[in-house]
Design a protein around this motif. Sequence first.
Motif, short mmCIF file in Angstrom:
data_model
loop_
_atom_site.label_atom_id
_atom_site.label_comp_id
_atom_site.label_asym_id
_atom_site.label_seq_id
_atom_site.Cartn_x
_atom_site.Cartn_y
_atom_site.Cartn_z
N MET A 1 1.04 -0.85 -0.25
CA MET A 1 0.00 -0.05 0.46
C MET A 1 1.01 1.55 0.26
O MET A 1 1.57 1.38 0.52
N PRO A 2 0.50 2.07 -1.15
CA PRO A 2 1.22 3.07 -0.78
C PRO A 2 1.02 4.03 0.63
O PRO A 2 0.31 4.28 0.88
N ARG A 3 2.32 4.65 0.67
CA ARG A 3 2.43 5.32 1.84
C ARG A 3 1.65 7.38 1.71
O ARG A 3 0.86 7.28 2.55
N HIS A 4 1.74 7.87 0.49
CA HIS A 4 1.62 8.71 0.23
C HIS A 4 0.91 9.07 -1.35
O HIS A 4 1.56 8.44 -1.55
N VAL A 5 -0.11 9.09 -1.02
CA VAL A 5 -1.20 9.28 -3.05
C VAL A 5 -1.42 10.79 -2.62
O VAL A 5 -1.53 11.75 -2.32
N ALA A 6 -0.82 10.60 -4.35
CA ALA A 6 -1.05 12.84 -5.13
C ALA A 6 -1.96 12.47 -6.67
O ALA A 6 -2.07 11.86 -6.60
N CYS A 7 -2.80 13.20 -6.17
CA CYS A 7 -3.79 13.60 -7.11
C CYS A 7 -3.79 14.75 -7.92
O CYS A 7 -4.03 15.62 -7.22
N ALA A 191 9.79 13.12 -6.90
CA ALA A 191 11.44 12.63 -7.43
C ALA A 191 11.27 10.84 -8.36
O ALA A 191 11.53 10.70 -9.25
N TYR A 192 10.89 10.25 -7.39
CA TYR A 192 10.63 8.16 -7.69
C TYR A 192 9.32 8.13 -6.96
O TYR A 192 9.15 7.32 -6.97
N ALA A 193 8.17 8.93 -7.80
CA ALA A 193 7.13 8.73 -7.63
C ALA A 193 7.04 7.43 -8.66
O ALA A 193 6.83 8.09 -9.54
N GLU A 194 5.48 6.77 -8.37
CA GLU A 194 5.81 5.86 -9.37
C GLU A 194 3.94 6.61 -10.07
O GLU A 194 3.32 7.47 -9.53
N ASP A 209 -12.14 3.60 -9.05
CA ASP A 209 -11.72 3.83 -9.97
C ASP A 209 -10.17 4.18 -9.51
O ASP A 209 -8.79 3.65 -9.61
N PHE A 210 -9.84 4.78 -8.11
CA PHE A 210 -9.18 5.05 -7.33
C PHE A 210 -8.50 3.87 -7.05
O PHE A 210 -7.05 3.36 -7.18
N LEU A 211 -9.48 2.08 -6.22
CA LEU A 211 -8.41 1.34 -5.50
C LEU A 211 -7.72 0.52 -6.91
O LEU A 211 -6.91 0.29 -6.65
N ALA A 212 -8.39 0.52 -8.09
CA ALA A 212 -7.84 -0.07 -9.34
C ALA A 212 -6.70 0.70 -9.87
O ALA A 212 -5.39 0.12 -10.21
N CYS A 213 -6.25 1.78 -9.26
CA CYS A 213 -4.23 2.58 -9.39
C CYS A 213 -3.93 1.89 -8.11
O CYS A 213 -3.16 1.48 -8.51
N LEU A 214 -4.60 2.11 -6.95
CA LEU A 214 -3.60 1.12 -6.13
C LEU A 214 -3.05 0.21 -6.59
O LEU A 214 -1.86 -0.65 -6.45
N HIS A 215 -4.14 -0.87 -7.21
CA HIS A 215 -3.15 -2.29 -7.53
C HIS A 215 -2.44 -1.93 -8.77
O HIS A 215 -1.52 -3.33 -8.48
N ARG A 219 1.33 -3.95 -8.14
CA ARG A 219 2.36 -4.67 -9.30
C ARG A 219 3.45 -3.79 -9.91
O ARG A 219 3.65 -4.60 -10.20
N ARG A 220 3.38 -2.52 -9.29
CA ARG A 220 5.30 -2.41 -10.08
C ARG A 220 6.24 -2.92 -9.20
O ARG A 220 6.44 -3.16 -7.79
N ASP A 221 7.35 -2.60 -9.46
CA ASP A 221 8.36 -3.40 -9.35
C ASP A 221 9.48 -1.67 -9.32
O ASP A 221 10.58 -1.43 -9.72
N ARG A 222 9.31 -0.98 -7.76
CA ARG A 222 9.90 -0.09 -7.30
C ARG A 222 11.30 -0.77 -6.68
O ARG A 222 11.69 -0.89 -5.96
N ARG A 223 12.24 0.19 -8.24
CA ARG A 223 13.62 0.15 -8.13
C ARG A 223 15.03 1.38 -7.48
O ARG A 223 15.99 0.85 -7.12
N PHE A 224 14.13 2.14 -7.60
CA PHE A 224 14.83 3.30 -6.71
C PHE A 224 16.49 4.25 -7.80
O PHE A 224 16.97 3.70 -6.72
N GLY A 225 16.49 3.25 -9.27
CA GLY A 225 17.34 2.85 -9.44
C GLY A 225 18.24 2.43 -9.44
O GLY A 225 19.73 2.25 -10.49
#
Length: 236
Positions: A1-7, A191-194, A209-215, A219-225
């Motif tokens: 679950m993302p800690r911080h979501v911005a719209c 800077a490193y947001a999906e 729609d919001f929950l679909a975005c969370l889903h 599924r993303r692989d966050r590698r931070f470089g």
Amino acid sequence: MPRHVACVMDGNGRWAQRRSLPRTAGHQAAESAVIDVVEAARTAGVRWLTLYAFSTENWNRPGTEVDHLMRLVRRAVRRHAPLLLARGIRCRFLGAADPRVPPELAQDFDDLTALTSGNRGMTLTIAFDHGGRRDIVAAARSLIRSGTPADEVTERLFADHLPFPDMPDVDLVIRTSGEQRISNFMLWHVAYAEWVFPEVLWPDFRAPDFLACLHTYRRRDRRFGGVPPRTNGERS
């Protein structure tokens, strides 16, 4: 679950245009989406939610549209203050520094901030009269005024001079209507947001729609470089 979501709440004008309505009707319809998303985020366990309501560039829009938007925002703040308080949501406003913000609206922002300051649930930040570049310039000026030597400036120290230093970096940005731009939004924090770009216009954006975005985010692989870890079947 993302800690911080911005719209980035995009598409109000096009929503109205498709219905042969004035642009102001799109802004009015957007209010329902805001409440739905706030409730969905809180229920899902998102701890920080930031909504981009009005940018520093939006002052370039027709005066009648800006005035109407200011009235809508003031009415919405007053209408939903009891709900936000009851839900344990802490509310803050990022920006609102331009003297063109009506004094009565600025006072409503201050009142809601004070009313909900003791809440310990989700933090809801409304970016209103916000510009990412302006925030970075303000932080740089604050550092200079503090007398900090240049070789002592670090990313952490710089972040401490931004508005709301306790705000964590954004994990997920949702920009509705299919547009794919940053639009000067929280440039340091994203800077490193999906990013997710649903095609639905903001007035039609709802909890599913919001929950679909969370889903999608999960599924993303966050590698931070970095690089993804090797599985047992992969050779070095």
